[in-house]
Scaffold this motif. Structure first.
Motif, short mmCIF file in Angstrom:
data_model
loop_
_atom_site.label_atom_id
_atom_site.label_comp_id
_atom_site.label_asym_id
_atom_site.label_seq_id
_atom_site.Cartn_x
_atom_site.Cartn_y
_atom_site.Cartn_z
N ILE A 235 -26.99 96.58 -60.67
CA ILE A 235 -27.84 95.63 -59.92
C ILE A 235 -27.28 94.47 -59.46
O ILE A 235 -28.00 93.95 -58.79
N SER A 236 -26.78 93.87 -60.35
CA SER A 236 -26.57 92.12 -59.62
C SER A 236 -25.81 92.34 -58.12
O SER A 236 -25.74 91.46 -57.79
N ARG A 237 -24.99 93.29 -58.66
CA ARG A 237 -23.95 93.43 -57.35
C ARG A 237 -24.52 94.34 -56.23
O ARG A 237 -24.48 93.28 -55.64
N GLN A 238 -25.59 94.79 -56.38
CA GLN A 238 -26.68 94.50 -55.72
C GLN A 238 -27.43 93.53 -54.83
O GLN A 238 -27.67 93.28 -53.71
N VAL A 239 -27.96 92.82 -55.80
CA VAL A 239 -28.31 91.58 -55.42
C VAL A 239 -27.76 90.88 -54.51
O VAL A 239 -28.01 89.72 -53.67
N ASP A 240 -26.67 90.46 -55.20
CA ASP A 240 -25.42 89.35 -54.62
C ASP A 240 -25.27 90.44 -53.04
O ASP A 240 -25.03 88.70 -52.18
N TYR A 241 -24.93 91.20 -52.85
CA TYR A 241 -24.95 92.10 -51.44
C TYR A 241 -26.17 91.45 -50.94
O TYR A 241 -25.54 91.12 -49.44
N LEU A 242 -26.95 91.13 -50.93
CA LEU A 242 -28.29 90.93 -50.30
C LEU A 242 -28.14 89.43 -50.41
O LEU A 242 -28.91 89.02 -49.52
N GLY A 243 -27.38 88.97 -50.69
CA GLY A 243 -27.00 87.48 -49.96
C GLY A 243 -27.95 86.69 -51.11
O GLY A 243 -28.25 85.53 -50.78
N LYS A 244 -28.14 86.93 -52.50
CA LYS A 244 -28.86 85.68 -53.24
C LYS A 244 -28.72 86.43 -54.71
O LYS A 244 -27.30 86.85 -55.10
N MET A 245 -28.38 84.98 -55.06
CA MET A 245 -28.01 84.83 -57.37
C MET A 245 -28.39 85.67 -57.80
O MET A 245 -30.27 85.42 -58.20
N PRO A 246 -27.92 86.43 -58.78
CA PRO A 246 -28.60 86.70 -59.72
C PRO A 246 -28.90 86.69 -60.86
O PRO A 246 -28.17 85.63 -60.80
#
Length: 167
Positions: free
Chosen positions: A67-78
């Motif tokens: 999930i943290s990888r997906q948040v980063d991929y979407l341009g936000k900080m986990p």
């Protein structure tokens, strides 16, 4: 921010990242609760579920990384903080807390799959589907340990599965 009632329009990538950050905080909560509960459940009747909870903690860490990888991929900080962890001296109450949390997580991830697909993020949706398989296994383990059938969440909204205030 989009909520579960926002069916009129697809959510934005930024809103999806925010929702995934909420999911990430819930994964952290699960890691902590499963770690603690697996070590404090005492008695022969809880040995099997205590072992399962220890395994669940490892699986939830894998979910948090995905999930943290997906948040980063979407341009936000986990996010870096868990949702609050509820503790009890009573083993059944602890298992009930875990089951309530798994029910909420399953509802959220089912919604997340639909939201990812609406944005054309099919690979992300697939990764969340794989997490859902684990979460539903956790739900079954917990319901079984409580002597219950797993709840049918197909006709409930996320709001209806939120743990009630009396817990």
């Amino acid at each position: 921010m989009a909520t579960s009632g926002d069916s009129e329009r697809p959510i934005t990538r930024s809103e999806l990242a925010d929702l995934l950050n909420e999911d990430l905080a819930r994964e952290y909560q699960a890691i902590i609760s499963y770690t603690v509960y697996s070590q404090v459940l005492k008695g022969a009747q809880y040995m099997n579920i205590a072992d399962q909870l220890e395994t669940h903690a490892h699986e939830e860490l894998k979910h948090a990384l995905i999930i943290s990888r997906q948040v980063d991929y979407l341009g936000k900080m986990p996010v870096a903080s868990p949702k609050p962890v509820r503790i009890s001296e009573d083993p059944k109450t602890m298992l009930r807390y875990d089951l309530d949390n798994e029910n909420q997580t399953i509802m959220n991830y089912r919604q997340r799959v639909r939201q990812c697909e609406a944005l054309g993020e099919y690979a992300m949706a697939e990764q969340i589907r794989e997490i859902l398989v684990d979460e539903q296994d956790h739900q079954i383990d917990l319901a079984t340990a409580l002597g219950e059938d797993p709840p049918d969440l197909t006709k409930r909204t996320p709001e209806e599965t939120r743990p009630s205030a009396h817990h």
